[in-house]
Design a protein around this motif. Structure first.
Motif, short mmCIF file in Angstrom:
data_model
loop_
_atom_site.label_atom_id
_atom_site.label_comp_id
_atom_site.label_asym_id
_atom_site.label_seq_id
_atom_site.Cartn_x
_atom_site.Cartn_y
_atom_site.Cartn_z
N THR A 39 0.85 -1.19 0.00
CA THR A 39 0.00 0.00 0.00
C THR A 39 0.88 1.23 0.00
N PRO A 40 1.14 1.78 -1.16
CA PRO A 40 2.05 2.92 -1.25
C PRO A 40 1.39 4.19 -0.75
N VAL A 41 0.96 4.21 0.55
CA VAL A 41 0.33 5.39 1.14
C VAL A 41 1.13 5.75 2.37
N THR A 42 1.49 7.03 2.46
CA THR A 42 2.24 7.50 3.62
C THR A 42 1.30 8.26 4.54
N VAL A 43 1.23 7.82 5.82
CA VAL A 43 0.37 8.46 6.80
C VAL A 43 1.25 9.30 7.70
N ASP A 44 1.00 10.61 7.70
CA ASP A 44 1.84 11.49 8.49
C ASP A 44 1.42 11.44 9.95
N ASP A 45 2.22 12.04 10.81
CA ASP A 45 1.96 11.99 12.25
C ASP A 45 0.65 12.67 12.61
N ARG A 46 0.31 13.71 11.88
CA ARG A 46 -0.93 14.42 12.19
C ARG A 46 -2.13 13.51 11.98
N ALA A 47 -2.19 12.80 10.87
CA ALA A 47 -3.31 11.91 10.60
C ALA A 47 -3.37 10.78 11.63
N VAL A 48 -2.20 10.25 12.02
CA VAL A 48 -2.18 9.19 13.02
C VAL A 48 -2.73 9.69 14.35
N ASP A 49 -2.30 10.89 14.77
CA ASP A 49 -2.78 11.43 16.04
C ASP A 49 -4.28 11.71 15.99
N ASP A 50 -4.74 12.25 14.85
CA ASP A 50 -6.18 12.52 14.74
C ASP A 50 -6.98 11.22 14.82
N ALA A 51 -6.51 10.19 14.12
CA ALA A 51 -7.23 8.91 14.13
C ALA A 51 -7.24 8.30 15.52
N VAL A 52 -6.12 8.39 16.24
CA VAL A 52 -6.05 7.84 17.59
C VAL A 52 -7.02 8.58 18.52
N LEU A 53 -7.05 9.92 18.40
CA LEU A 53 -7.95 10.70 19.25
C LEU A 53 -9.42 10.35 18.98
N LEU A 54 -9.79 10.29 17.71
CA LEU A 54 -11.19 10.06 17.36
C LEU A 54 -11.63 8.65 17.72
N VAL A 55 -10.80 7.64 17.49
CA VAL A 55 -11.21 6.28 17.83
C VAL A 55 -11.34 6.13 19.34
N SER A 56 -10.53 6.86 20.10
CA SER A 56 -10.65 6.82 21.55
C SER A 56 -12.01 7.36 22.00
N GLU A 57 -12.44 8.47 21.40
CA GLU A 57 -13.74 9.04 21.76
C GLU A 57 -14.88 8.10 21.39
N LEU A 58 -14.83 7.50 20.18
CA LEU A 58 -15.91 6.64 19.72
C LEU A 58 -16.00 5.36 20.55
N VAL A 59 -14.88 4.77 20.89
CA VAL A 59 -14.91 3.55 21.69
C VAL A 59 -15.41 3.87 23.10
N THR A 60 -15.00 5.03 23.64
CA THR A 60 -15.51 5.42 24.95
C THR A 60 -17.03 5.54 24.94
N ASN A 61 -17.59 6.21 23.92
CA ASN A 61 -19.04 6.34 23.82
C ASN A 61 -19.72 4.97 23.70
N ALA A 62 -19.11 4.09 22.88
CA ALA A 62 -19.72 2.77 22.68
C ALA A 62 -19.74 1.97 23.97
N VAL A 63 -18.66 2.02 24.74
CA VAL A 63 -18.60 1.27 25.99
C VAL A 63 -19.59 1.84 27.01
N LEU A 64 -19.67 3.19 27.08
CA LEU A 64 -20.54 3.81 28.08
C LEU A 64 -22.01 3.61 27.78
N HIS A 65 -22.40 3.75 26.52
CA HIS A 65 -23.83 3.81 26.18
C HIS A 65 -24.37 2.52 25.60
N ALA A 66 -23.52 1.69 24.99
CA ALA A 66 -24.00 0.41 24.48
C ALA A 66 -23.68 -0.72 25.46
N GLY A 67 -22.48 -0.67 26.04
CA GLY A 67 -22.11 -1.67 27.04
C GLY A 67 -21.84 -3.04 26.47
N THR A 68 -21.54 -3.14 25.16
CA THR A 68 -21.29 -4.44 24.54
C THR A 68 -19.84 -4.49 24.06
#
Length: 636
Positions: free
Chosen positions: A54-83
């Motif tokens: 996969t000749p795609v280069t992911v810069d540090d900014r995109a990695v940090d943004d993805a890590v931040l957003l997935v953290s928020e979404l998983v937190t919401n899923a655990v708190l409100h869905a509980g599954t």
């Protein structure tokens, strides 16, 4: 431990059309957000390093943004869905290709105007509760939720929610190629990223304070309307409707409320004033009485001048007036006000308008009931005598209890009237049924008996002529019903009728009476014996040519004549009736030595106590007692 599975789509002609996919399943616990951050960061850095696939280069900014957003979404899923939570990370090339099966991947739509997508990262977070709610936006902050979707809307190039039968997936896409410097003045350093996140999470401009009534309407509006409808529908008095309207609206929707009702003359009358602070009711009423709304108030929710007496601090507020209109006619007006707000919220006005419509309908129903009840009472007053004649040498008592709810007259009727100066007539009758048709026959029979008696007809003649009148009326009703295609049933009448002639010299009273299908009257002697006072004969209204006859007896001083309707004799307790085995005679025998009023009450109480169920018929008791002649006064 997080297991990362690397899926490489091999076999396409061009390397740029391949994408790599990593996925993991995390438990629904507090450790899931941290595990998700590690998973995404590892997946992006390792996949980006795989240049051969996969000749795609992911810069540090995109990695940090993805890590931040997935953290928020998983937190919401655990708190409100509980599954359990499934996390998928896709590293997509920049040609917007589909996967091998030809199914589009979330976030893989072409760019604006059909332009190819730039290389990007797509992260999907799925919980196993398909009916769970996605929280985000300004309302989320007011409810104390997180800021996951607020961050996604700011940082992601695109995002969305996909519902499946067994799960719900929230996904976002981030571009991996750096944006044009003209559109990104913040450097891609750690300090720059922190500044962007701080700007995203910074509170917005201060909002005007929200009326608490607005939030209450959002939560409890429908249930409040249902409660109001139930309470107002059961009221049959318009003043009670006005009082309930004030108590329903204050303090839920307003700080004070006033209800005007239109009188019979067409003028508005202030019926009720209600205030959250009861000390201000009198002053507010005085102010509103000076300035009533117009009778022809048109549009609902009309702004109204704020009365100074409504609040003691001079803060002012907003007042709105609603016309009370039902069935195309104005019934009054409803005015409500709320202090401290320049204008009532639209949702509050709409809910108040719904309540006003229900109040108007309840007022219309109450007035219709009152009108019909007034007519009914006026007609019923004509069915029974206003008073009973006073007979010298005879003590009389009457007990009358109609069965119909809200009725003062039923199918039973009575009368006691004079015939000259030495004779009196009495009657006790029962018409089949207790509906308005029965009451009409009641009035006809009582007035006709009076007319015939005053024309000089004796007991036999009165019964024969009354019978003829009932037969003719039934025939006329049947003929009229046949023309109109309706059905009628004949009305039968039982009647006990007699004449009384007191003996002023010796005391006692001579009684001439006849029973046409009526329960036989009972005679109680001074010795305690009970015997029927006459013989049974045919009901009135059955035969065109009956031959009624009368019996005569002398009531000695102290003797009693008891007359009742079938509401007493046919009172049931299971399969037994009160008069089975001469039950009524036993009751009367136990009344020896009592006066007329005490005997009547004793029979009434015995009928009620005979069974635990309420009496299901009209009940009438007439008692005549010959009293001893008073000794002459001695002149000194």
């Amino acid at each position: 431990m997080v297991h990362i599975v690397l899926e490489l789509h091999v076999g396409a002609l061009l390397p740029l059309s391949r994408e790599s996919v990593s996925r993991t399943t995390l438990p629904g616990s507090v450790r899931a957000p941290g595990a998700a951050r590690t998973f995404v960061r590892t997946a992006l850095t390792e996949q980006s390093a795989t240049e051969g696939f996969t000749p795609v280069t992911v810069d540090d900014r995109a990695v940090d943004d993805a890590v931040l957003l997935v953290s928020e979404l998983v937190t919401n899923a655990v708190l409100h869905a509980g599954t359990r939570v499934e996390v998928v990370c896709r590293l997509q090339p920049g040609d917007g290709a589909a996967d091998e099966g030809g199914v589009a991947v979330p976030g893989e739509a072409p760019g604006p105007g059909g332009a190819p997508r730039r290389p990007g990262v797509v992260v999907e977070v799925a919980d196993l509760h398909p009916a769970s709610t996605v929280y985000g936006g300004p309302e989320t902050r007011r409810r104390g939720r997180g800021r996951g979707l607020q961050l996604i809307g700011t940082l992601a190039e695109s995002w969305g929610v996909t519902y499946y039968r067994t799960r719900k997936t929230v996904w976002f896409r981030l571009d991996t190629e750096p944006a044009d410097p003209a559109f990104d003045a913040v450097p891609t350093s750690a300090l720059g990223r922190e500044l962007r996140f701080a700007e995203t999470l910074a509170p917005g401009p201060p909002r005007e304070p929200r009326d608490p009534a607005t939030e209450w309407v959002d939560r409890g509006g429908p249930s409040f309307l249902a409660e109001a409808s139930e309470l107002l529908t059961g009221q049959l008095d318009e003043n009670m409707v006005a009082a309930l309207a004030g108590q329903l609206l204050v303090p839920r929707l307003a700080d004070w409320c006033a209800v005007w009702l239109i009188t019979e003359s067409g003028q508005l009358q202030l019926a009720r004033v209600w205030h959250a602070d009861e000390r201000r009711i009198d002053a507010l009423r005085a102010a509103l009485e000076r300035h009533p709304p117009p009778t022809g108030l048109g549009a609902a929710g009309t702004p109204w001048p704020w009365p100074g007496a409504a609040d003691g601090h001079g803060a002012g507020g907003s007042a709105v007036c609603f016309p009370l209109v039902a069935h195309g006619h104005s019934r009054g007006a409803l005015l409500l006000g709320r202090a401290g707000v320049p204008q009532l919220a639209e949702c509050v006005v709409r809910l108040a308008e719904d309540v006003a419509r229900r109040v108007a309908q309840a007022v219309a129903t109450a007035r219709q009931y009152t009108r019909q009840a007034t007519i009914s009472r006026a007609l019923q007053r004509r069915q029974l005598p206003m008073s009973l004649a006073d007979i010298p040498g005879v003590d009389t008592a009457i007990v009358y209890e109609p069965h119909g709810e809200g009725q003062t007259v039923g199918g039973d009727f009575y009368d006691l009237f004079p015939m000259g100066s030495r004779r009196w007539c009495f009657l006790l009758g029962d018409v089949q049924g207790s509906d308005p048709e029965a009451m009409s026959v009641t009035g006809l029979a009582r007035h006709l008996v009076r007319l015939l008696a005053r024309e000089g007809h004796g007991v036999e003649s009165v019964l024969n002529r009354l019978n003829q009148a009932l037969v003719e009326e039934d025939a006329e009703e049947a003929e009229a019903a046949a023309i109109g295609g309706e059905q009628t049933r004949p009305r039968f009448l039982s009647l006990l009728y007699g004449e009384l002639e007191p003996d002023p010299a010796e005391g006692g009273v001579r009684c001439t009476l006849a029973s046409a299908g009526h329960p036989l009257p009972l005679r109680l002697t001074t010795g305690g014996s009970v015997t029927p006072a006459t013989t049974p004969q045919m009901l009135l209204g059955i035969d065109e040519n009956p031959d009624f006859h009368a019996d005569t007896l002398d009531l000695a001083p102290g003797e009693t004549l008891l007359c009742v309707t079938d509401g007493v004799t046919e009172r049931r307790n299971g399969v037994r009736q009160l008069d089975d085995d001469d039950g009524l005679a036993d009751i009367l025998r136990g009344c020896a030595g009592l006066g007329a009023k005490a005997v009547a009450e004793c029979v009434r109480r015995a009928a009620h106590d005979f069974a635990t169920e309420p009496i299901d018929d009209d009940l009438a008791v007439l008692v005549l007692e010959a009293v001893p002649r008073a000794p002459p006064r001695r002149v000194a």
